[in-house]
Each structure stands twice: as structure tokens, then as C-alpha cells.
Design a protein around this motif. Structure first.
Motif, PDB file in Angstrom:
ATOM      1  N   ALA A 108       0.833  -1.201   0.000  1.00  0.00           N
ATOM      2  CA  ALA A 108       0.000   0.000   0.000  1.00  0.00           C
ATOM      3  C   ALA A 108       0.864   1.245   0.000  1.00  0.00           C
ATOM      4  O   ALA A 108       1.969   1.259   0.536  1.00  0.00           O
TER       5      ALA A 108
ATOM      6  N   ARG B 260      -2.867  -8.070   0.581  1.00  0.00           N
ATOM      7  CA  ARG B 260      -4.160  -7.427   0.359  1.00  0.00           C
ATOM      8  C   ARG B 260      -5.076  -7.645   1.558  1.00  0.00           C
ATOM      9  O   ARG B 260      -4.826  -8.486   2.415  1.00  0.00           O
TER      10      ARG B 260
ATOM     11  N   SER C 114      -3.850   0.201   3.532  1.00  0.00           N
ATOM     12  CA  SER C 114      -4.949   0.542   2.635  1.00  0.00           C
ATOM     13  C   SER C 114      -6.139  -0.379   2.876  1.00  0.00           C
ATOM     14  O   SER C 114      -5.983  -1.576   3.121  1.00  0.00           O
TER      15      SER C 114
ATOM     16  N   GLU D  91      -8.791   0.047   0.512  1.00  0.00           N
ATOM     17  CA  GLU D  91      -9.505   0.522  -0.668  1.00  0.00           C
ATOM     18  C   GLU D  91     -10.659  -0.416  -1.000  1.00  0.00           C
ATOM     19  O   GLU D  91     -10.554  -1.628  -0.811  1.00  0.00           O
ATOM     20  N   PRO D  92     -11.779   0.125  -1.492  1.00  0.00           N
ATOM     21  CA  PRO D  92     -12.009   1.532  -1.838  1.00  0.00           C
ATOM     22  C   PRO D  92     -12.585   2.357  -0.692  1.00  0.00           C
ATOM     23  O   PRO D  92     -12.966   3.498  -0.886  1.00  0.00           O
ATOM     24  N   ILE D  93     -12.640   1.780   0.521  1.00  0.00           N
ATOM     25  CA  ILE D  93     -13.289   2.474   1.635  1.00  0.00           C
ATOM     26  C   ILE D  93     -12.411   3.583   2.186  1.00  0.00           C
ATOM     27  O   ILE D  93     -12.859   4.703   2.409  1.00  0.00           O
ATOM     28  N   GLY D  94     -11.152   3.287   2.411  1.00  0.00           N
ATOM     29  CA  GLY D  94     -10.263   4.264   3.029  1.00  0.00           C
ATOM     30  C   GLY D  94      -9.009   3.588   3.518  1.00  0.00           C
ATOM     31  O   GLY D  94      -8.280   2.975   2.738  1.00  0.00           O
ATOM     32  N   GLU D  95      -8.767   3.637   4.833  1.00  0.00           N
ATOM     33  CA  GLU D  95      -7.570   3.063   5.420  1.00  0.00           C
ATOM     34  C   GLU D  95      -7.934   2.227   6.639  1.00  0.00           C
ATOM     35  O   GLU D  95      -8.931   2.484   7.304  1.00  0.00           O
TER      36      GLU D  95
ATOM     37  N   LEU E 170     -12.477   6.532   7.066  1.00  0.00           N
ATOM     38  CA  LEU E 170     -13.072   6.967   5.806  1.00  0.00           C
ATOM     39  C   LEU E 170     -12.546   8.364   5.518  1.00  0.00           C
ATOM     40  O   LEU E 170     -12.905   9.325   6.199  1.00  0.00           O
TER      41      LEU E 170
ATOM     42  N   ARG F 249     -12.179  11.757   3.563  1.00  0.00           N
ATOM     43  CA  ARG F 249     -12.784  12.690   2.619  1.00  0.00           C
ATOM     44  C   ARG F 249     -12.121  14.042   2.808  1.00  0.00           C
ATOM     45  O   ARG F 249     -11.552  14.315   3.868  1.00  0.00           O
TER      46      ARG F 249
END
Length: 498
Positions: free
Chosen positions: A27, A205, A317, A319-323, A331, A333
Motif C-alpha cells: 500500500a 491485500r 490501505s 480501498e475503496p473504503i479508506g484506510e 473513511l 474525505r
């Protein structure tokens, strides 16, 4: 369990910096959590009065209650130093009592975040490093699986990147899984770990792993010479004054426990999770979890401040949510810094969401296992975030006479894989009358009630991450000959064989 003495490092500051900076092998570098000492921008969310907020929450919750998707809720809403606690519905279908701030619910995977904070506290105190291989803290007889020279670390377990599956294969086939724990022992768990073969490198992953967190929780407790629950009580619950957060209840606490219900609102007994306890067995209340969230938001002075910062920092990571933090999910933003987790068991679903910048938080505890609870929690967070929110649009069941459902009942053949064809093994699903409706029994002992939406079309409430649709297919003579199940973006057709 006897453990090897942990390898120590000399400076606690180094451990803290390592935790704040470390990422997974593949990541990109993850952003650290904002320092409590940094200037935080003024909140842009709307600060509602208590009455206005209650009115808006009522407008979101009541449609869920009226649609038959819920038995009861206890909800906590945090706006800075103010906390509003609301109750809806009943503590059980046959009870006249409304949940309140002291009503107890099983909180499922919210338990995992307590394990993450405990791990962070051990790192803060220079007792462990998160990149330590887990074999350092397990009995000598355990042969932890490896991928080449890459070993599973504490961080891999905490961020769901260990390469371990959701649950052990022998746990899933054990008779004890009727209660998801039962008699499955630590010895069985460690023997399974020794026999497991990784299919990829740890850290490669994200794959959600209940067994990984269970192992981590027991390691955290064993390092301190305690059970994982006692470690949780001593490290977090007792210092914060969370007297109702535990796995074993007193008789008085038992009297305040809400009865759990399936998504179809049938009552179920409290789930016994056993050795997998660190992954989801804590019981708590909105009052207690409000303390927990406010401590994470730095609204309460606590010696756990640094550990909580470490646990919330982005370590890998997701992804695709955040960390992934240490069991928390971040999350990210542009205008918010949101941390959350959701937990469900057979009968309950809990959600905790809070914004580090705006000092707001939402706690939703429901005594029904339905993902509607999760959707509702994120709606309430959006409300505190100052956004316009409309009530959830929920599918409604239509009334139907039981005798008109008889044509749908029977046994349906599940499509077989190539391996199953070679083994000559068939799997079937059964549809049967259930009260005034239908229920379906799928392979693996999964049972669910079917709700009629229209002729030949039914749906399931609160199943995993999506609402499934079941459509019955008629032949050219008008007889039901097959069943089509649409779930999670995939459709499977099962042929009726009798």
C-alpha cells in the motif's frame, strides 16, 4: 497458554512513530491521524438543538420501525460535549419496554476495536512492536504459516492483511457452530493455525478475518498474563468507567439485555462465540459506548489518548473504503476525518461512526441482525454532518394467503461445481411454509424468511451487504419449475426437483 518473552525495544517514542508511519508492503504511505495538539478547523456541520435533532432523527427511524425492519434501537448522538440518547421500539417483541441508554446489546465486531486499542497501548508502553511476528507470542508447538521469508505480524492481524481466512475450516464444520463458538477450543485453534497454508504473502491485500483478530486478542491478553476479556476490562473499560461493557453479565445486567432477533424479527438466543470472542462477543450500552467514542474524540481526558491515536491512524490501505487503523476503519474525505466500525451477530447489529475534526459521533445499537441498522447509522452521521437526509426506501411485504404459497414449496437443486460433479455430490435448497409465509433453507444450514413483494417475487431482509431477491420461475403450463436468487450482484437459478 505459555508464551515466549516478547522482544522489547528501548524507546516508547520509536514504537509510537513506527505505528503512526507503518503501512502494508504493497500500500502507499498512509496518512497519520491528526494530532490532538494540532489546530483543528472549526466544524462545518450544523449544530442542532436537542429537540430539533430528536425531531429529525424520529423522521429517519420511524419509517424503519413502521416497515417491520426493526424491533428496537438505542441511539446515541454526540455533538461536541453534548450527547443525546434516544430509544425506539422494544427490547423484545413480547416486551413493552423501550430501549434506553443503559439497555445492553451484543455489539459484534465493535469488539475488535477494543483489541486494536489494547495492541496500541502495548506498543505505547514499549512492550511490543506492531511489526513483531506473531510466532514470538505463541506456544513453541505452534508452527505459524509463512510465505517465503515473510512472516505474519501483529499489524497484519490488526489490519486484516494476514492472509488468514474469515474462520477456520474445522470451526465451520464443527457441531458447535450452532452457537458460533461452543466447544471449539484454543488448542483446536492453534492446531488449525499450524496446519493452515497461506495462498499469498501476508500484507499483500485486505481480507476480513475473524480468526485473525481472535488470535490477536488472545495474544494481547497472554502477553499480560490475562484472558483477553480481563485485559480489555483492565486496559479500557475500568479506567473509562464503562461498567456495562463485558462478555459475562451479572443478574442485574441480564435484566437489561435486549433480546436479539433475526432480520425477519424472529427471536434468537444470545450468541456464544467462545474462543472467537475477541472478534465479536462484547456486550455494551449506548451510555458506555458514548464514553468510548468521546474518549477517541479527545472530549475526555484519559491515559489512553495516545493509544487511541495510534489505533485510529492509517496503517494500511482498505480501498475503496479508506484506510485500516488497528481494527478501526478510516473513511477519508476532503472535509472530514471519519472513523467507524460495524458489528453484527445472530440477533444484533451495532454501528459506531465519529468525525475527528467535527467532534461528532453516532452510535446505533439494534436488537435485530439487519444491515438496515448500518444504513441508518450512516444516515444519522450525514445528518450531523449538516446534509439533507431522506428516510430509507425500504421494500415492503404484501399480505398473502398461506395456501397460495404452496406451489412455491419443494426442493430445489443447486448448480454444482466441477469438483462437486466429480464427487457426485448434490446440494439442495428447501422452500417450506413458515407461519403465514415462506422460509428457505440453503446449503450450509443458512435459513431465511422470504417476504412476498409481488406475485412470484420475494425478498430477504438484512442479508449481509445487500437485500437479496428470490424470483420463482414458471414453465409454459404455469407450474413453478425453478427459483432464481439474485444476491450481491450475482444470479443463480435452482431447478425444482420435487
Amino acid at each position: 497458554m505459555n508464551i515466549r518473552r516478547p522482544r522489547r525495544i528501548r524507546h516508547g517514542v520509536i514504537a509510537t512513530l513506527l505505528l503512526l508511519q507503518v503501512t502494508s508492503l504493497t500500500a502507499p504511505a498512509a496518512a497519520a491521524a491528526p494530532s490532538r495538539r494540532e489546530a483543528i478547523p472549526a466544524p462545518s456541520s450544523t449544530k442542532w438543538s436537542r429537540q430539533d435533532l430528536k425531531t429529525k432523527v424520529d423522521a429517519l427511524v420511524q419509517p424503519v420501525m413502521d416497515s417491520g425492519y426493526a424491533v428496537g434501537y438505542a441511539i446515541g448522538l454526540i455533538q461536541g460535549k453534548e450527547t443525546l440518547i434516544l430509544g425506539y421500539g422494544r427490547t423484545a417483541k413480547d416486551s413493552g419496554r423501550t430501549p434506553d441508554g443503559r439497555t445492553l446489546f451484543q455489539v459484534g465486531s465493535i469488539t475488535k476495536t477494543f483489541v486494536g486499542v489494547q495492541l496500541a497501548d502495548l506498543a505505547r508502553r514499549n512492550i511490543v512492536r506492531v511489526d513483531d511476528p506473531i510466532g514470538m507470542y505463541l506456544p513453541e508447538f505452534v508452527s505459524v504459516p509463512e510465505w517465503g521469508e515473510r512472516k505474519i505480524t501483529l499489524l497484519d492481524l490488526a489490519t486484516h492483511r494476514s492472509g488468514l481466512p474469515g474462520l477456520p475450516a474445522d470451526f465451520l464444520t464443527s457441531p458447535s457452530t450452532a452457537t458460533l463458538g461452543g466447544e471449539y477450543t484454543m488448542t483446536q485453534l492453534l492446531k488449525w493455525l499450524s496446519s493452515y497454508r497461506l495462498t499469498r504473502a501476508p500484507g499483500e491485500r485486505f481480507e476480513y478475518s475473524n480468526v485473525g483478530i481472535a488470535i490477536l486478542g488472545h495474544i494481547v491478553g497472554n502477553i499480560q498474563g490475562k484472558t483477553w476479556e480481563q485485559s480489555c476490562l483492565d486496559t479500557i473499560c475500568t479506567p473509562l468507567g464503562m461498567k456495562d461493557t463485558r462478555t459475562v453479565l451479572t443478574p442485574e445486567q441480564q435484566s437489561r439485555l435486549a433480546r436479539g432477533h433475526r432480520a425477519d424479527l424472529d427471536p434468537v438466543p444470545l450468541e456464544e462465540i467462545g474462543v472467537m470472542g475477541p472478534g465479536g462477543s462484547l456486550i455494551s450500552s449506548v451510555e458506555d459506548l458514548s464514553i468510548y467514542v468521546r474518549a477517541h474524540l479527545a472530549l475526555i481526558d484519559t491515559p489512553l489518548r495516545t493509544a487511541m491515536d495510534i489505533a485510529m491512524a492509517g496503517h494500511a490501505s482498505a480501498e475503496p473504503i479508506g484506510e485500516m487503523g488497528l481494527c478501526w476503519i478510516r473513511l477519508i474525505r476532503p472535509d472530514t476525518n471519519v472513523v467507524f466500525y460495524v458489528g453484527d451477530t445472530f440477533g444484533y447489529l451495532a454501528a459506531v461512526i465519529f468525525d475527528l475534526q467535527k467532534k461528532t459521533g453516532v452510535i446505533v445499537l439494534g436488537n435485530q441482525d439487519s444491515t438496515v441498522n448500518q444504513d441508518l447509522a450512516f444516515q444519522l452521521w450525514a445528518l450531523l454532518d449538516g446534509r439533507q437526509v431522506e428516510p430509507l426506501k425500504l421494500r415492503k411485504a404484501s399480505e398473502v394467503a398461506a395456501d397460495s404459497l404452496i406451489p412455491y414449496t419443494g426442493t430445489y437443486l443447486v448448480e454444482r461445481s466441477d469438483d462437486q460433479r466429480k464427487e457426485n455430490t448434490d446440494k439442495t435448497a428447501t422452500v417450506a411454509l413458515y407461519g403465514e409465509g415462506l422460509k428457505v433453507l440453503l446449503p450450509g444450514q443458512f435459513r431465511a424468511r422470504l417476504f412476498r413483494e409481488s406475485e412470484d417475487r420475494f425478498f430477504l431482509k438484512g442479508v449481509s451487504d445487500a437485500v437479496a431477491t428470490v424470483a420463482f420461475i414458471r414453465d409454459d403450463k404455469g407450474r413453478v419449475g425453478a427459483m432464481s436468487i439474485f444476491y450481491n450482484g450475482q444470479t443463480r437459478v435452482l431447478k425444482k426437483i420435487r
